[in-house]
Each structure stands twice: as C-alpha cells, then as structure tokens.
Design a protein around this motif. Structure first.
Motif, PDB file in Angstrom:
ATOM      1  N   MET A 204       5.787  15.875  53.111  1.00 48.51           N
ATOM      2  CA  MET A 204       6.391  15.795  51.780  1.00 48.51           C
ATOM      3  C   MET A 204       6.706  17.177  51.220  1.00 48.51           C
ATOM      4  N   ASP A 205       5.977  18.186  51.690  1.00 48.19           N
ATOM      5  CA  ASP A 205       6.179  19.539  51.178  1.00 48.19           C
ATOM      6  C   ASP A 205       7.547  20.099  51.553  1.00 48.19           C
ATOM      7  N   THR A 206       8.210  19.502  52.534  1.00 52.11           N
ATOM      8  CA  THR A 206       9.508  20.015  52.973  1.00 52.11           C
ATOM      9  C   THR A 206      10.641  19.580  52.058  1.00 52.11           C
ATOM     10  N   TYR A 207      10.364  18.638  51.151  1.00 51.50           N
ATOM     11  CA  TYR A 207      11.403  18.123  50.273  1.00 51.50           C
ATOM     12  C   TYR A 207      11.325  18.769  48.895  1.00 51.50           C
ATOM     13  N   ASP A 208      12.464  18.787  48.199  1.00 52.61           N
ATOM     14  CA  ASP A 208      12.471  19.408  46.879  1.00 52.61           C
ATOM     15  C   ASP A 208      11.853  18.468  45.835  1.00 52.61           C
ATOM     16  N   GLU A 209      11.735  18.987  44.614  1.00 53.10           N
ATOM     17  CA  GLU A 209      11.025  18.262  43.563  1.00 53.10           C
ATOM     18  C   GLU A 209      11.692  16.938  43.228  1.00 53.10           C
ATOM     19  N   ALA A 210      13.030  16.892  43.257  1.00 52.03           N
ATOM     20  CA  ALA A 210      13.736  15.657  42.913  1.00 52.03           C
ATOM     21  C   ALA A 210      13.386  14.531  43.877  1.00 52.03           C
ATOM     22  N   VAL A 211      13.316  14.860  45.165  1.00 53.11           N
ATOM     23  CA  VAL A 211      12.976  13.845  46.159  1.00 53.11           C
ATOM     24  C   VAL A 211      11.529  13.404  45.997  1.00 53.11           C
ATOM     25  N   ARG A 212      10.617  14.369  45.778  1.00 48.70           N
ATOM     26  CA  ARG A 212       9.208  14.009  45.607  1.00 48.70           C
ATOM     27  C   ARG A 212       9.013  13.137  44.371  1.00 48.70           C
ATOM     28  N   ASP A 213       9.759  13.437  43.293  1.00 51.02           N
ATOM     29  CA  ASP A 213       9.680  12.609  42.084  1.00 51.02           C
ATOM     30  C   ASP A 213      10.209  11.210  42.366  1.00 51.02           C
ATOM     31  N   GLY A 214      11.270  11.135  43.177  1.00 50.67           N
ATOM     32  CA  GLY A 214      11.829   9.833  43.538  1.00 50.67           C
ATOM     33  C   GLY A 214      10.846   9.000  44.338  1.00 50.67           C
ATOM     34  N   VAL A 215      10.143   9.668  45.242  1.00 50.59           N
ATOM     35  CA  VAL A 215       9.131   8.978  46.046  1.00 50.59           C
ATOM     36  C   VAL A 215       8.019   8.451  45.149  1.00 50.59           C
ATOM     37  N   ALA A 216       7.563   9.271  44.215  1.00 49.48           N
ATOM     38  CA  ALA A 216       6.490   8.861  43.308  1.00 49.48           C
ATOM     39  C   ALA A 216       6.912   7.661  42.466  1.00 49.48           C
ATOM     40  N   ALA A 217       8.171   7.670  42.011  1.00 49.47           N
ATOM     41  CA  ALA A 217       8.668   6.560  41.198  1.00 49.47           C
ATOM     42  C   ALA A 217       8.801   5.280  42.011  1.00 49.47           C
ATOM     43  N   THR A 218       9.081   5.434  43.292  1.00 46.11           N
ATOM     44  CA  THR A 218       9.254   4.282  44.174  1.00 46.11           C
ATOM     45  C   THR A 218       7.934   3.593  44.487  1.00 46.11           C
ATOM     46  N   ALA A 219       6.835   4.324  44.436  1.00 48.39           N
ATOM     47  CA  ALA A 219       5.533   3.798  44.854  1.00 48.39           C
ATOM     48  C   ALA A 219       5.177   2.490  44.164  1.00 48.39           C
ATOM     49  N   SER A 220       5.473   2.379  42.874  1.00 50.79           N
ATOM     50  CA  SER A 220       5.099   1.175  42.124  1.00 50.79           C
ATOM     51  C   SER A 220       5.915  -0.046  42.541  1.00 50.79           C
ATOM     52  N   ARG A 221       7.033   0.176  43.247  1.00 48.78           N
ATOM     53  CA  ARG A 221       7.879  -0.945  43.661  1.00 48.78           C
ATOM     54  C   ARG A 221       7.587  -1.391  45.093  1.00 48.78           C
ATOM     55  N   ILE A 222       6.640  -0.720  45.769  1.00 49.74           N
ATOM     56  CA  ILE A 222       6.222  -1.141  47.109  1.00 49.74           C
ATOM     57  C   ILE A 222       5.285  -2.337  46.952  1.00 49.74           C
ATOM     58  N   PRO A 223       5.491  -3.415  47.716  1.00 51.09           N
ATOM     59  CA  PRO A 223       4.617  -4.580  47.572  1.00 51.09           C
ATOM     60  C   PRO A 223       3.126  -4.256  47.653  1.00 51.09           C
ATOM     61  N   ALA A 224       2.754  -3.276  48.472  1.00 49.32           N
ATOM     62  CA  ALA A 224       1.341  -2.887  48.566  1.00 49.32           C
ATOM     63  C   ALA A 224       0.868  -2.138  47.322  1.00 49.32           C
ATOM     64  N   GLY A 225       1.807  -1.715  46.482  1.00 50.31           N
ATOM     65  CA  GLY A 225       1.457  -1.069  45.219  1.00 50.31           C
ATOM     66  C   GLY A 225       1.152   0.400  45.305  1.00 50.31           C
ATOM     67  N   ARG A 226       1.410   1.021  46.468  1.00 51.21           N
ATOM     68  CA  ARG A 226       1.067   2.436  46.636  1.00 51.21           C
ATOM     69  C   ARG A 226       1.773   3.004  47.855  1.00 51.21           C
ATOM     70  N   ILE A 227       1.676   4.317  47.993  1.00 61.15           N
ATOM     71  CA  ILE A 227       2.170   5.013  49.173  1.00 61.15           C
ATOM     72  C   ILE A 227       1.079   4.969  50.251  1.00 61.15           C
ATOM     73  N   GLY A 228       1.478   4.972  51.519  1.00 56.28           N
ATOM     74  CA  GLY A 228       0.530   4.882  52.621  1.00 56.28           C
ATOM     75  C   GLY A 228      -0.096   6.215  52.976  1.00 56.28           C
ATOM     76  N   THR A 229      -1.072   6.165  53.886  1.00 55.91           N
ATOM     77  CA  THR A 229      -1.787   7.367  54.317  1.00 55.91           C
ATOM     78  C   THR A 229      -1.470   7.691  55.776  1.00 55.91           C
ATOM     79  N   GLU A 230      -1.728   8.932  56.140  1.00 54.24           N
ATOM     80  CA  GLU A 230      -1.573   9.346  57.530  1.00 54.24           C
ATOM     81  C   GLU A 230      -2.466   8.518  58.450  1.00 54.24           C
ATOM     82  N   SER A 231      -3.674   8.215  57.986  1.00 51.06           N
ATOM     83  CA  SER A 231      -4.627   7.459  58.795  1.00 51.06           C
ATOM     84  C   SER A 231      -4.107   6.062  59.115  1.00 51.06           C
ATOM     85  N   GLU A 232      -3.397   5.453  58.168  1.00 52.25           N
ATOM     86  CA  GLU A 232      -2.872   4.104  58.402  1.00 52.25           C
ATOM     87  C   GLU A 232      -1.779   4.121  59.470  1.00 52.25           C
ATOM     88  N   THR A 233      -0.977   5.171  59.471  1.00 51.97           N
ATOM     89  CA  THR A 233       0.024   5.322  60.523  1.00 51.97           C
ATOM     90  C   THR A 233      -0.639   5.587  61.863  1.00 51.97           C
TER      91      THR A 233
END
Length: 305
Positions: A204-233
């Motif tokens: 995520m560090d490779t992306y600019d602030e606008a993309v990171r903000d977009g990702v954060a805003a998207t999290a609430s619309r994921i059916p699981a209700g959150r962003i995933g972890t490296e461990s889950e992958t």
C-alpha cells in the motif's frame, strides 16, 4: 497485535519438512509473509527479487525465527536472469518442490494515460515474469520430481478501473493457470492461483494518498466489513500448495472478503452524463436525476423511423 518469535500458522509445523520453496517477490509484502509461513512449516525457503537488500533482511528474519532461508536476485522479466537464478537454486538445494509466483507491480492510471512502456513493464512483471519463472522451474526440477505452483494475482473479475494493465496481465495469469494445470498434471505438477482483494500490506505504501483514501473508503462496502491481512492470503497459498489440495489444479481461489461480488473502483469515477439514454417507450416513467437519470428523455423523434 502481540509480537512473536515465529509465524503462528494454522497448519502443522512439519507440513513441508524437507521441501524447497521458491518465492518470487519474497522480500516484502505478501511474499514476505508467505516465505515466513512456509519456513515455519519446515520448508527451506528461497526468496527472490531484483533488490537484494529486502531479500537479505527477510532471510535473516526467517533464520532468527528458527527457519531455513536463502535468497536469489532475479529480474523476472528477463529470461536469462530467470534461468540463471533457478539453476542456482537447484544447484544449491537439489530441487524445487514449491513455487510461489508473487513478483509483480503496477501503478494506478486511467487507461488512456498509460504509456506503451508503462504497459509493457506491468505486463512483463505480472504475466511474462510468471510464465518465465514457472517454465524455468518446471524444466529444471518439477518436470522430473513433480511439485506445486501457486501464483498470486488480483481481484480483476469485473474489470480493473484505473489498473487496466495489471487487470489484463492478471487475467492472463489466471488463464495460464488453467492451461498449465491441464498440461502438467501428468507430470505430477499442480498449478493454482490466489486472487487477493484489498489486503493491508507494505504494498500500500507504493500508492499515493488519493488511492489509499479510496481503499479505506471502500473497506466498509466489502461484505466481510474490512480489508484483509497478509496472513489470510498466505494461508490460502499454503493450502493450495499442501497435500490437502491434492485434487485441486487449474483453479483460482478468491481471498477478498466477498469484494469481487460488488466491485468498486479504487478511485471513484466522476459523475457524468456523457452516455445518452435510450428511451423508446412512450409511456415510460422518467428516471429521477437522483437515480442517475441524466439527460432529458422527452425528445423521442430520433428513435422513429
């Protein structure tokens, strides 16, 4: 999260004891997590990438946790670099039993602004690189001894707005996975893939602030209700490499919390009325502007013969 001296895998510790695993892109992000977990499960892990410093650091982390690790510099886009690196791994360790194709990379951009060089770079990293490494490992080891391959792709099932290059490349890897699963089954090689959705990692560090903000805003619309972890992958990758998946090949496992069922762009699209509606039904109700009604539907003369 509580720190620990070793990876707390859900799988039994000796699952891959005596096996050799090659993890491309293994020095950072998801690849680093996969390398740690495979080592914690008994494999000798070789992390590979272009930059040596992260590889040395990750190999040292694995050794400090009691695992066995090596590293190899490689540019997955260059077939000579790939052949040399894979031959070196086989020479040092005797064989390669497990391959994780995790090397890749991309950048957000509207499709019309992607330069030919930018397109080639992303496709070479994600699609061509996966093919070159997988082919080299098969020819140098797995074609004789068998093995398991897992490629890490992406959630590109409904297109990939702002990421046309990587969406096309990852879709190519998904199809390649099917093809190799069929071709190499008789040689004892299983080939699968994992498609992560939004995962919180150093990538995520490779992306600019606008993309990171977009990702954060998207999290609430994921059916699981959150962003995933490296461990889950990583756990999904380990499962597909393991004997538990012995009857699975040519498949792609989605690890996305259900986000592929309701895909939204990383960067929201602009509201517009550039595509005029067709409304030939003379008794139709007009769609309210708040519903995206757009341009007026009162003039139907253009639809009449």
């Amino acid at each position: 999260m509580e720190s620990s001296t070793s990876y707390a895998s859900i799988f039994r510790p000796d699952l891959f004891l005596g096996q050799v695993a090659l993890v491309t892109g293994g020095g950072t992000g998801i690849g680093r997590a996969i390398a740690h977990e495979l080592a914690a499960l008994g494999a000798t892990v070789v992390v590979a990438a272009r930059r040596e410093e992260p590889l040395v650091e990750t190999a040292a982390e694995i050794a400090a946790a009691g695992g066995s690790a090596d590293h190899a510099q490689v540019d997955v886009r260059d077939h000579e670099s790939v052949e040399t690196a894979v031959a070196g791994v086989v020479e040092r360790h005797g064989r390669i039993d497990l391959l994780v194709n995790n090397a890749g990379g991309q950048f957000p951009s509207p499709a019309e602004r992607i330069s030919p060089n930018g397109w080639r770079t992303v496709v070479d990293r994600n699609l061509t690189g996966t093919f070159l490494v997988t082919r080299a490992v098969f020819n140098a080891s797995m074609g004789v001894h068998g093995g398991a391959v897992c490629s890490v792709i992406a959630d590109m099932w409904n297109g990939f707005p702002q990421m046309a290059h990587t969406g096309a490349a990852r879709a190519g890897v998904e199809n390649l996975t099917k093809t190799l699963g069929v071709e190499w089954g008789p040689r004892g090689v299983r080939v699968n893939a994992v498609a992560p959705g939004l995962i919180y990692s150093s990538g995520m560090d490779t992306y600019d602030e606008a993309v990171r903000d977009g990702v954060a805003a998207t999290a609430s619309r994921i059916p699981a209700g959150r962003i995933g972890t490296e461990s889950e992958t990583s756990a999904a990758v380990v499962f597909l490499l393991s004997p538990a998946a012995a009857y699975i090949t040519g498949e792609t496992l989605k690890v996305d919390g259900g986000s592929s069922l309701a895909k939204v762009p990383l960067v929201p699209l602009e509201a517009h009325d550039a595509i005029s509606p067709f409304d030939g039904f003379h008794l139709a109700r007009e769609v309210p502007d708040s519903w995206g009604g757009g341009r007026s539907r009162t003039d139907r003369s253009a639809y009449r013969p």
